[in-house]
Design a protein around this motif. Structure first.
Motif, PDB file in Angstrom:
ATOM      1  N   SER A  42      13.244 -31.973 -30.660  1.00  0.00           N
ATOM      2  CA  SER A  42      11.782 -32.070 -30.758  1.00  0.00           C
ATOM      3  C   SER A  42      11.339 -33.521 -30.928  1.00  0.00           C
ATOM      4  O   SER A  42      10.328 -33.929 -30.372  1.00  0.00           O
ATOM      5  CB  SER A  42      11.233 -31.188 -31.875  1.00  0.00           C
ATOM      6  OG  SER A  42      11.535 -31.713 -33.140  1.00  0.00           O
ATOM      7  N   GLN A  43      12.117 -34.310 -31.651  1.00  0.00           N
ATOM      8  CA  GLN A  43      11.812 -35.743 -31.776  1.00  0.00           C
ATOM      9  C   GLN A  43      12.036 -36.451 -30.452  1.00  0.00           C
ATOM     10  O   GLN A  43      11.226 -37.288 -30.049  1.00  0.00           O
ATOM     11  CB  GLN A  43      12.678 -36.385 -32.853  1.00  0.00           C
ATOM     12  CG  GLN A  43      12.345 -35.947 -34.245  1.00  0.00           C
ATOM     13  CD  GLN A  43      13.325 -36.483 -35.272  1.00  0.00           C
ATOM     14  OE1 GLN A  43      14.359 -37.060 -34.936  1.00  0.00           O
ATOM     15  NE2 GLN A  43      13.013 -36.271 -36.538  1.00  0.00           N
ATOM     16  N   HIS A  44      13.110 -36.113 -29.753  1.00  0.00           N
ATOM     17  CA  HIS A  44      13.459 -36.759 -28.488  1.00  0.00           C
ATOM     18  C   HIS A  44      12.410 -36.507 -27.413  1.00  0.00           C
ATOM     19  O   HIS A  44      12.047 -37.426 -26.671  1.00  0.00           O
ATOM     20  CB  HIS A  44      14.832 -36.272 -28.018  1.00  0.00           C
ATOM     21  CG  HIS A  44      15.306 -36.898 -26.751  1.00  0.00           C
ATOM     22  ND1 HIS A  44      15.737 -38.205 -26.688  1.00  0.00           N
ATOM     23  CD2 HIS A  44      15.413 -36.400 -25.495  1.00  0.00           C
ATOM     24  CE1 HIS A  44      16.085 -38.487 -25.437  1.00  0.00           C
ATOM     25  NE2 HIS A  44      15.900 -37.400 -24.700  1.00  0.00           N
ATOM     26  N   ILE A  45      11.921 -35.264 -27.316  1.00  0.00           N
ATOM     27  CA  ILE A  45      10.928 -34.959 -26.283  1.00  0.00           C
ATOM     28  C   ILE A  45       9.497 -35.041 -26.816  1.00  0.00           C
ATOM     29  O   ILE A  45       8.548 -34.752 -26.100  1.00  0.00           O
ATOM     30  CB  ILE A  45      11.187 -33.593 -25.607  1.00  0.00           C
ATOM     31  CG1 ILE A  45      11.028 -32.439 -26.603  1.00  0.00           C
ATOM     32  CG2 ILE A  45      12.550 -33.564 -24.933  1.00  0.00           C
ATOM     33  CD1 ILE A  45      11.081 -31.058 -25.946  1.00  0.00           C
ATOM     34  N   LYS A  46       9.371 -35.427 -28.091  1.00  0.00           N
ATOM     35  CA  LYS A  46       8.076 -35.659 -28.735  1.00  0.00           C
ATOM     36  C   LYS A  46       7.166 -34.434 -28.722  1.00  0.00           C
ATOM     37  O   LYS A  46       6.013 -34.494 -28.303  1.00  0.00           O
ATOM     38  CB  LYS A  46       7.377 -36.867 -28.108  1.00  0.00           C
ATOM     39  CG  LYS A  46       8.146 -38.169 -28.289  1.00  0.00           C
ATOM     40  CD  LYS A  46       7.475 -39.320 -27.574  1.00  0.00           C
ATOM     41  CE  LYS A  46       8.109 -40.649 -27.811  1.00  0.00           C
ATOM     42  NZ  LYS A  46       9.526 -40.789 -27.702  1.00  0.00           N
ATOM     43  N   VAL A  47       7.707 -33.313 -29.211  1.00  0.00           N
ATOM     44  CA  VAL A  47       6.933 -32.079 -29.342  1.00  0.00           C
ATOM     45  C   VAL A  47       6.922 -31.687 -30.808  1.00  0.00           C
ATOM     46  O   VAL A  47       7.973 -31.433 -31.394  1.00  0.00           O
ATOM     47  CB  VAL A  47       7.531 -30.938 -28.488  1.00  0.00           C
ATOM     48  CG1 VAL A  47       6.813 -29.629 -28.755  1.00  0.00           C
ATOM     49  CG2 VAL A  47       7.465 -31.285 -27.016  1.00  0.00           C
ATOM     50  N   LYS A  48       5.734 -31.652 -31.392  1.00  0.00           N
ATOM     51  CA  LYS A  48       5.604 -31.306 -32.804  1.00  0.00           C
ATOM     52  C   LYS A  48       5.096 -29.887 -33.007  1.00  0.00           C
ATOM     53  O   LYS A  48       5.203 -29.344 -34.087  1.00  0.00           O
ATOM     54  CB  LYS A  48       4.667 -32.286 -33.498  1.00  0.00           C
ATOM     55  CG  LYS A  48       5.231 -33.686 -33.559  1.00  0.00           C
ATOM     56  CD  LYS A  48       4.305 -34.641 -34.263  1.00  0.00           C
ATOM     57  CE  LYS A  48       4.906 -36.038 -34.270  1.00  0.00           C
ATOM     58  NZ  LYS A  48       4.020 -37.021 -34.853  1.00  0.00           N
ATOM     59  N   ASP A  49       4.528 -29.281 -31.955  1.00  0.00           N
ATOM     60  CA  ASP A  49       3.983 -27.931 -32.046  1.00  0.00           C
ATOM     61  C   ASP A  49       5.134 -26.928 -32.106  1.00  0.00           C
ATOM     62  O   ASP A  49       5.787 -26.642 -31.099  1.00  0.00           O
ATOM     63  CB  ASP A  49       3.089 -27.664 -30.834  1.00  0.00           C
ATOM     64  CG  ASP A  49       2.385 -26.318 -30.896  1.00  0.00           C
ATOM     65  OD1 ASP A  49       2.951 -25.357 -31.461  1.00  0.00           O
ATOM     66  OD2 ASP A  49       1.258 -26.230 -30.368  1.00  0.00           O
ATOM     67  N   GLU A  50       5.376 -26.395 -33.286  1.00  0.00           N
ATOM     68  CA  GLU A  50       6.518 -25.506 -33.512  1.00  0.00           C
ATOM     69  C   GLU A  50       6.420 -24.224 -32.686  1.00  0.00           C
ATOM     70  O   GLU A  50       7.418 -23.724 -32.176  1.00  0.00           O
ATOM     71  CB  GLU A  50       6.618 -25.173 -35.000  1.00  0.00           C
ATOM     72  CG  GLU A  50       7.949 -24.599 -35.397  1.00  0.00           C
ATOM     73  CD  GLU A  50       8.099 -24.497 -36.896  1.00  0.00           C
ATOM     74  OE1 GLU A  50       8.550 -23.426 -37.339  1.00  0.00           O
ATOM     75  OE2 GLU A  50       7.778 -25.455 -37.606  1.00  0.00           O
ATOM     76  N   GLU A  51       5.214 -23.691 -32.534  1.00  0.00           N
ATOM     77  CA  GLU A  51       5.026 -22.467 -31.746  1.00  0.00           C
ATOM     78  C   GLU A  51       5.397 -22.705 -30.278  1.00  0.00           C
ATOM     79  O   GLU A  51       6.088 -21.885 -29.661  1.00  0.00           O
ATOM     80  CB  GLU A  51       3.579 -21.988 -31.839  1.00  0.00           C
ATOM     81  CG  GLU A  51       3.315 -20.725 -31.045  1.00  0.00           C
ATOM     82  CD  GLU A  51       1.851 -20.303 -31.058  1.00  0.00           C
ATOM     83  OE1 GLU A  51       1.468 -19.556 -30.144  1.00  0.00           O
ATOM     84  OE2 GLU A  51       1.103 -20.727 -31.953  1.00  0.00           O
ATOM     85  N   MET A  52       4.942 -23.810 -29.730  1.00  0.00           N
ATOM     86  CA  MET A  52       5.275 -24.144 -28.342  1.00  0.00           C
ATOM     87  C   MET A  52       6.779 -24.368 -28.194  1.00  0.00           C
ATOM     88  O   MET A  52       7.388 -23.905 -27.232  1.00  0.00           O
ATOM     89  CB  MET A  52       4.515 -25.387 -27.880  1.00  0.00           C
ATOM     90  CG  MET A  52       3.043 -25.162 -27.633  1.00  0.00           C
ATOM     91  SD  MET A  52       2.704 -24.001 -26.296  1.00  0.00           S
ATOM     92  CE  MET A  52       3.321 -24.902 -24.891  1.00  0.00           C
ATOM     93  N   LEU A  53       7.378 -25.092 -29.127  1.00  0.00           N
ATOM     94  CA  LEU A  53       8.803 -25.364 -29.070  1.00  0.00           C
ATOM     95  C   LEU A  53       9.611 -24.067 -29.150  1.00  0.00           C
ATOM     96  O   LEU A  53      10.527 -23.851 -28.361  1.00  0.00           O
ATOM     97  CB  LEU A  53       9.197 -26.324 -30.195  1.00  0.00           C
ATOM     98  CG  LEU A  53      10.609 -26.876 -30.140  1.00  0.00           C
ATOM     99  CD1 LEU A  53      10.811 -27.715 -28.880  1.00  0.00           C
ATOM    100  CD2 LEU A  53      10.894 -27.711 -31.368  1.00  0.00           C
ATOM    101  N   ASN A  54       9.252 -23.185 -30.073  1.00  0.00           N
ATOM    102  CA  ASN A  54       9.947 -21.904 -30.205  1.00  0.00           C
ATOM    103  C   ASN A  54       9.778 -21.052 -28.950  1.00  0.00           C
ATOM    104  O   ASN A  54      10.725 -20.380 -28.522  1.00  0.00           O
ATOM    105  CB  ASN A  54       9.463 -21.143 -31.439  1.00  0.00           C
ATOM    106  CG  ASN A  54       9.966 -21.739 -32.725  1.00  0.00           C
ATOM    107  OD1 ASN A  54      10.960 -22.460 -32.747  1.00  0.00           O
ATOM    108  ND2 ASN A  54       9.278 -21.457 -33.819  1.00  0.00           N
ATOM    109  N   GLY A  55       8.589 -21.080 -28.369  1.00  0.00           N
ATOM    110  CA  GLY A  55       8.357 -20.339 -27.133  1.00  0.00           C
ATOM    111  C   GLY A  55       9.213 -20.863 -25.993  1.00  0.00           C
ATOM    112  O   GLY A  55       9.774 -20.091 -25.210  1.00  0.00           O
ATOM    113  N   ALA A  56       9.322 -22.184 -25.908  1.00  0.00           N
ATOM    114  CA  ALA A  56      10.142 -22.803 -24.859  1.00  0.00           C
ATOM    115  C   ALA A  56      11.625 -22.495 -25.079  1.00  0.00           C
ATOM    116  O   ALA A  56      12.350 -22.229 -24.115  1.00  0.00           O
ATOM    117  CB  ALA A  56       9.912 -24.310 -24.824  1.00  0.00           C
ATOM    118  N   ILE A  57      12.069 -22.519 -26.324  1.00  0.00           N
ATOM    119  CA  ILE A  57      13.463 -22.183 -26.631  1.00  0.00           C
ATOM    120  C   ILE A  57      13.727 -20.727 -26.260  1.00  0.00           C
ATOM    121  O   ILE A  57      14.743 -20.409 -25.640  1.00  0.00           O
ATOM    122  CB  ILE A  57      13.786 -22.444 -28.116  1.00  0.00           C
ATOM    123  CG1 ILE A  57      13.790 -23.950 -28.389  1.00  0.00           C
ATOM    124  CG2 ILE A  57      15.125 -21.826 -28.495  1.00  0.00           C
ATOM    125  CD1 ILE A  57      13.858 -24.316 -29.866  1.00  0.00           C
TER     126      ILE A  57
END
Length: 90
Positions: A42-57
């Protein structure tokens, strides 16, 4: 596979899932056998939105691009299809 991944609502997580796979590929040095922490990605791709990150995972895992570890998910492993998805040009 661990649970606690969000069920993808109507918005598409595919573009972020591809960025996520590319980030894992970069951080793992192109190796398929290296687990990478979700916080590092998340730091590497600069995404802080946990919901979006979890959805993408979740999207990437359901697509066979990533294997996930932990409950809640704390690390991911890139698969060969995930590497192809990360490197594919749209």
């Amino acid at each position: 596979m661990a649970s606690r991944l969000s069920n993808a609502p109507s918005r598409s997580y595919e573009p972020l899932a591809r960025r996520l796979c590319k980030g894992v590929y970069d951080l793992a040095g192109g190796k398929h056998s290296q687990w990478v922490s979700v916080s590092k990605i998340s730091q590497h791709i600069k995404v802080k939105d946990e919901e979006m990150l979890n959805g993408a995972i979740s999207f990437a895992a359901q697509s066979g691009w990533l294997m996930v570890g932990g409950q809640p998910v704390h690390s991911v492993l890139l698969t060969q299809p995930g590497q192809a998805a990360a490197l594919r040009k749209k």
